[in-house]
Design an enzyme around this catalytic site. Structure first.
Site, PDB file in Angstrom:
ATOM      1  NE  ARG A   1      33.067   4.491  35.632  1.00 22.95           N
ATOM      2  CZ  ARG A   1      33.856   3.687  36.365  1.00 22.95           C
ATOM      3  NH1 ARG A   1      35.089   3.424  35.979  1.00 22.95           N
ATOM      4  NH2 ARG A   1      33.417   3.123  37.463  1.00 22.95           N
TER       5      ARG A   1
ATOM      6  CB  SER B   1      26.511   6.546  36.997  1.00 18.72           C
ATOM      7  OG  SER B   1      26.437   5.424  37.810  1.00 18.72           O
TER       8      SER B   1
ATOM      9  CD  GLU C   1      30.099   7.651  34.735  1.00 16.85           C
ATOM     10  OE1 GLU C   1      29.787   6.685  34.022  1.00 16.85           O
ATOM     11  OE2 GLU C   1      30.283   7.547  35.951  1.00 16.85           O
TER      12      GLU C   1
HETATM   13  C1  LIG Z   1      22.191  -0.394  33.380  1.00 16.20           C
HETATM   14  C2  LIG Z   1      23.557   0.208  33.132  1.00 16.20           C
HETATM   15  C3  LIG Z   1      24.599  -0.099  34.003  1.00 16.20           C
HETATM   16  C4  LIG Z   1      25.861   0.475  33.805  1.00 16.20           C
HETATM   17  N1  LIG Z   1      26.853   0.159  34.673  1.00 16.20           N
HETATM   18  C5  LIG Z   1      28.092   0.668  34.489  1.00 16.20           C
HETATM   19  C6  LIG Z   1      29.162   0.344  35.386  1.00 16.20           C
HETATM   20  O1  LIG Z   1      29.005  -0.382  36.331  1.00 16.20           O
HETATM   21  N2  LIG Z   1      30.367   0.887  35.133  1.00 16.20           N
HETATM   22  C7  LIG Z   1      30.612   1.702  34.057  1.00 16.20           C
HETATM   23  O2  LIG Z   1      31.755   2.147  33.870  1.00 16.20           O
HETATM   24  N3  LIG Z   1      29.611   2.030  33.210  1.00 16.20           N
HETATM   25  C8  LIG Z   1      28.365   1.537  33.381  1.00 16.20           C
HETATM   26  N4  LIG Z   1      27.361   1.858  32.524  1.00 16.20           N
HETATM   27  C9  LIG Z   1      27.616   2.803  31.416  1.00 16.20           C
HETATM   28  C10 LIG Z   1      28.054   2.134  30.100  1.00 16.20           C
HETATM   29  O3  LIG Z   1      27.626   0.807  30.025  1.00 16.20           O
HETATM   30  C11 LIG Z   1      29.569   2.193  29.911  1.00 16.20           C
HETATM   31  O4  LIG Z   1      30.028   3.514  29.820  1.00 16.20           O
HETATM   32  C12 LIG Z   1      30.047   1.445  28.658  1.00 16.20           C
HETATM   33  O5  LIG Z   1      31.439   1.445  28.653  1.00 16.20           O
HETATM   34  C13 LIG Z   1      29.535   2.026  27.337  1.00 16.20           C
HETATM   35  O6  LIG Z   1      29.723   1.054  26.330  1.00 16.20           O
HETATM   36  P1  LIG Z   1      28.833   1.050  24.983  1.00 16.20           P
HETATM   37  O7  LIG Z   1      29.366   0.024  24.077  1.00 16.20           O
HETATM   38  O8  LIG Z   1      27.410   0.948  25.313  1.00 16.20           O
HETATM   39  O9  LIG Z   1      29.194   2.500  24.486  1.00 16.20           O
HETATM   40  P2  LIG Z   1      28.342   3.513  23.600  1.00 16.20           P
HETATM   41  O10 LIG Z   1      27.280   4.142  24.439  1.00 16.20           O
HETATM   42  O11 LIG Z   1      27.939   2.864  22.350  1.00 16.20           O
HETATM   43  O12 LIG Z   1      29.478   4.597  23.326  1.00 16.20           O
HETATM   44  C14 LIG Z   1      30.049   5.334  24.388  1.00 16.20           C
HETATM   45  C15 LIG Z   1      31.234   6.130  23.835  1.00 16.20           C
HETATM   46  O13 LIG Z   1      32.234   5.237  23.395  1.00 16.20           O
HETATM   47  C16 LIG Z   1      32.517   5.448  22.019  1.00 16.20           C
HETATM   48  N5  LIG Z   1      32.793   4.145  21.398  1.00 16.20           N
HETATM   49  C17 LIG Z   1      32.015   3.048  21.414  1.00 16.20           C
HETATM   50  N6  LIG Z   1      32.616   2.056  20.732  1.00 16.20           N
HETATM   51  C18 LIG Z   1      33.774   2.550  20.264  1.00 16.20           C
HETATM   52  C19 LIG Z   1      34.835   2.039  19.456  1.00 16.20           C
HETATM   53  N7  LIG Z   1      34.823   0.778  18.984  1.00 16.20           N
HETATM   54  N8  LIG Z   1      35.877   2.853  19.156  1.00 16.20           N
HETATM   55  C20 LIG Z   1      35.909   4.138  19.615  1.00 16.20           C
HETATM   56  N9  LIG Z   1      34.939   4.683  20.375  1.00 16.20           N
HETATM   57  C21 LIG Z   1      33.893   3.888  20.685  1.00 16.20           C
HETATM   58  C22 LIG Z   1      31.284   6.102  21.453  1.00 16.20           C
HETATM   59  O14 LIG Z   1      31.573   6.848  20.276  1.00 16.20           O
HETATM   60  C23 LIG Z   1      30.885   6.996  22.613  1.00 16.20           C
HETATM   61  O15 LIG Z   1      31.679   8.137  22.637  1.00 16.20           O
HETATM   62  C24 LIG Z   1      26.084   1.314  32.706  1.00 16.20           C
HETATM   63  C25 LIG Z   1      25.039   1.612  31.819  1.00 16.20           C
HETATM   64  C26 LIG Z   1      23.784   1.051  32.037  1.00 16.20           C
HETATM   65  C27 LIG Z   1      22.678   1.375  31.082  1.00 16.20           C
END
Ligand SMILES: Cc1cc2nc3c(=O)[nH]c(=O)nc-3n(C[C@H](O)[C@H](O)[C@H](O)COP(=O)(O)OP(=O)(O)OC[C@H]3O[C@@H](n4cnc5c(N)ncnc54)[C@H](O)[C@@H]3O)c2cc1C
Length: 315
Positions: A166, A219, A294
């Site tokens: 992660r 998580s 996380e």
């Molecule tokens: C129901 C649910 C299930 C989930 N299951 C999992 C799972 O199985 N495994 C897992 O690893 N995670 C899981 N997650 C957590 C989450 O989905 C992941 O961490 C995902 O990678 C976040 O992506 P996002 O686009 O929503 O990021 P955001 O929440 O929008 O951003 C997260 C971080 O990434 C940065 N970021 C976003 N886009 C960019 C970009 N283009 N360039 C630079 N930085 C950027 C943001 O600034 C921030 O620091 C889950 C979440 C939920 C709600």
């Protein structure tokens, strides 16, 4: 809220409500947000500001109830996915669930684990999202990123992103890199096998994770790895502290799994922060294990929240 287009035609809004742009459904107003549609928009925004917050699908971000002072770049309108043989080029704002479904359509394996993760590709790369023994870095070839320090777009190989559990350099150097697009190499396989894996993954999630009808950020803590290399479940540790169902005002630990915190009733960022600190502190006191958070925090903090986040943000 009024949509204004800047002189270079980037869609932007002042005093923008982010409630529908984060999976926790936290109410938080950003001073200004930009909906970018391409790389040039991002270059233009960095001409105006030195420090911005990049938002993908908001599935791992706790926005502050006191609002967001940094300009927010929202990537979800920058979402092209283009397949060529067994490779695929994906823009940062593309939904990883759509990516998973599209890859299956072309009988390409490698993205089965992404089904059920409500994330953007850029966010998934930043967090090195993973599940079921696979992670986004497994089939990655390269990533195009804007590097704020050098004011340049560069292509990074998978090795240069220093992926770990992660984690990546995008996360460890916050504010420096913006993921623009990435290239992946997938493996041709029987479509029915891919579909079966995706269905199994979906069923697994239904059994152990809350759906988004219970707003959450996935998580809260990483599963800790003990000095002997053994990985243990953060959820089980939290459960052994008797915290399932524990609530502070609108936020609470999910009754079925200790590592999820739900917005049960219009929770504020401070309710959420206080609940996760209780989880962290209880596990530390009972097991002498410091859980690693996380979740990414964004926006203005009250004094008590600032103290807590100083403890929680360790990497
Ligand atoms: C129901 C649910 C299930 C989930 N299951 C999992 C799972 O199985 N495994 C897992 O690893 N995670 C899981 N997650 C957590 C989450 O989905 C992941 O961490 C995902 O990678 C976040 O992506 P996002 O686009 O929503 O990021 P955001 O929440 O929008 O951003 C997260 C971080 O990434 C940065 N970021 C976003 N886009 C960019 C970009 N283009 N360039 C630079 N930085 C950027 C943001 O600034 C921030 O620091 C889950 C979440 C939920 C709600």
């Amino acid at each position: 809220m009024e949509c204004i287009c800047s002189k270079n035609n980037i869609e932007f809004y002042n005093n923008f409500q982010l409630k529908n742009f984060n999976t926790l459904k936290i109410s938080s107003v950003a001073d200004i947000v930009y909906f970018v549609k391409g790389e040039q928009d991002i270059l233009d925004i960095f001409e105006l500001y030195d420090d911005v917050h990049v938002l993908g699908w908001g599935s791992n971000t706790l926005f502050s109830t006191f609002g967001i002072e940094k300009p927010v770049i929202i990537t979800r309108k920058m979402s092209d996915i283009s397949f060529r043989h067994d490779t695929v080029e994906v823009q940062a704002g593309a939904s990883v669930q759509k990516l998973s479904v599209e890859a299956c359509r072309f009988s390409l394996s490698g993205f089965e684990f992404l089904i059920g993760i409500p994330a953007s590709m850029g966010g998934a790369v930043a967090m090195n999202a993973g599940a079921h023994g696979q992670s986004i870095s497994d089939c990655l070839i390269s990533v195009r990123m804007y590097d704020k320090n050098d004011k340049k777009i560069k292509v990074f190989s998978k090795d240069e992103l220093l992926f770990s559990y992660r984690n990546s350099i995008v996360k460890t150097q916050p504010g420096r890199f913006v993921v623009l697009s990435a290239k992946f190499k997938l493996e041709k396989k029987d479509k029915n096998l891919i579909k079966k894996m995706m269905d199994d993954n979906t069923q697994f999630r239904i059994n152990v994770q809350p759906s988004l009808s219970l707003p959450n950020l996935g998580s809260v803590f990483k599963n800790p790895i003990l000095p002997d290399g053994q990985k243990i479940s953060a959820g089980k540790l939290i459960d052994k502290c008797g915290l399932k169902g524990f609530r502070i005002l609108g936020a609470g630990v999910w009754e079925k799994h200790g590592n999820f915190v739900i917005n049960y009733d219009n929770c504020t960022s401070s309710d959420y922060t206080n609940v996760i600190f209780k989880m962290y502190d209880s596990v530390k006191k009972k097991f002498n294990i410091e859980l690693e958070c996380e979740i990414v925090q964004a926006g203005r903090l009250s004094e008590p929240e600032e103290k807590i986040w100083k403890i929680l943000k360790k990497d």
